[in-house]
Design an enzyme around this catalytic site. Structure first.
Site, PDB file in Angstrom:
ATOM      1  N   GLY A   1       0.806  -1.215   0.000  1.00  0.00           N
ATOM      2  CA  GLY A   1       0.000   0.000   0.000  1.00  0.00           C
ATOM      3  C   GLY A   1       0.837   1.262   0.000  1.00  0.00           C
ATOM      4  O   GLY A   1       0.459   2.266  -0.615  1.00  0.00           O
ATOM      5  N   ASP A   2       1.968   1.228   0.673  1.00  0.00           N
ATOM      6  CA  ASP A   2       2.874   2.379   0.688  1.00  0.00           C
ATOM      7  C   ASP A   2       3.302   2.748  -0.732  1.00  0.00           C
ATOM      8  O   ASP A   2       3.296   3.923  -1.116  1.00  0.00           O
ATOM      9  CB  ASP A   2       4.091   2.055   1.553  1.00  0.00           C
ATOM     10  CG  ASP A   2       5.122   3.167   1.558  1.00  0.00           C
ATOM     11  OD1 ASP A   2       4.768   4.314   1.887  1.00  0.00           O
ATOM     12  OD2 ASP A   2       6.282   2.884   1.212  1.00  0.00           O
ATOM     13  N   ALA A   3       3.634   1.749  -1.521  1.00  0.00           N
ATOM     14  CA  ALA A   3       4.067   1.998  -2.902  1.00  0.00           C
ATOM     15  C   ALA A   3       2.912   2.530  -3.753  1.00  0.00           C
ATOM     16  O   ALA A   3       3.086   3.492  -4.510  1.00  0.00           O
ATOM     17  CB  ALA A   3       4.632   0.715  -3.505  1.00  0.00           C
TER      18      ALA A   3
END
Length: 134
Positions: free
Chosen positions: A18-20
């Site tokens: 999700g960070d990416a």
């Protein structure tokens, strides 16, 4: 590729993905919104929008506005409640955990193939960021 179910994926692995995805949405938005900015300025602006503090505020905004479904909030809560040995610079533990929650939610939606839903949530997050700038 090994077969898996989303139930097999740990919350912090969802947050990793999700960070990416979150960062790509923010960077894409910035380039479309401000194509004249040089890369170093784009990088600084992106970092402000993807900071743990900004992501924490985004999760709480989506929750308070009733945008999240019960399942989405459950995913975010599970990740939020996982402890991590590290924390972000310039953020409280609570902000860091909330940031992990929004990242896990985005990762979960990505693995579900729910790009339209990600787009809706990111649009609301960006709109809120714009309102906060004014």
């Amino acid at each position: 590729m090994a077969r898996f179910t989303l139930d097999d994926v740990p919350s912090l692995s969802l947050a990793f993905l999700g960070d990416a995805v979150y960062a790509v949405y923010i960077r894409t938005f910035l380039i479309k919104e401000k194509p004249y900015l040089k890369p170093d300025r784009l990088h600084r602006e992106a970092n402000m929008l993807v900071s743990a503090r900004a992501q924490s505020e985004a999760l709480l905004h989506l929750k308070d506005e009733g945008v999240l479904t019960a399942d989405e909030w459950d995913v975010a809560k599970r990740a939020r409640n996982k402890s991590s040995a590290t924390r972000a610079k310039n953020a409280t533990i609570k902000e860091y955990r909330n940031a992990s929650g929004i990242e896990a939610l985005i990762g979960w939606l990505e693995l579900h193939g729910a790009q339209d839903r990600i787009g809706i949530l990111m649009e609301k997050i960006i709109e809120r960021g714009r309102d906060g700038d004014e």
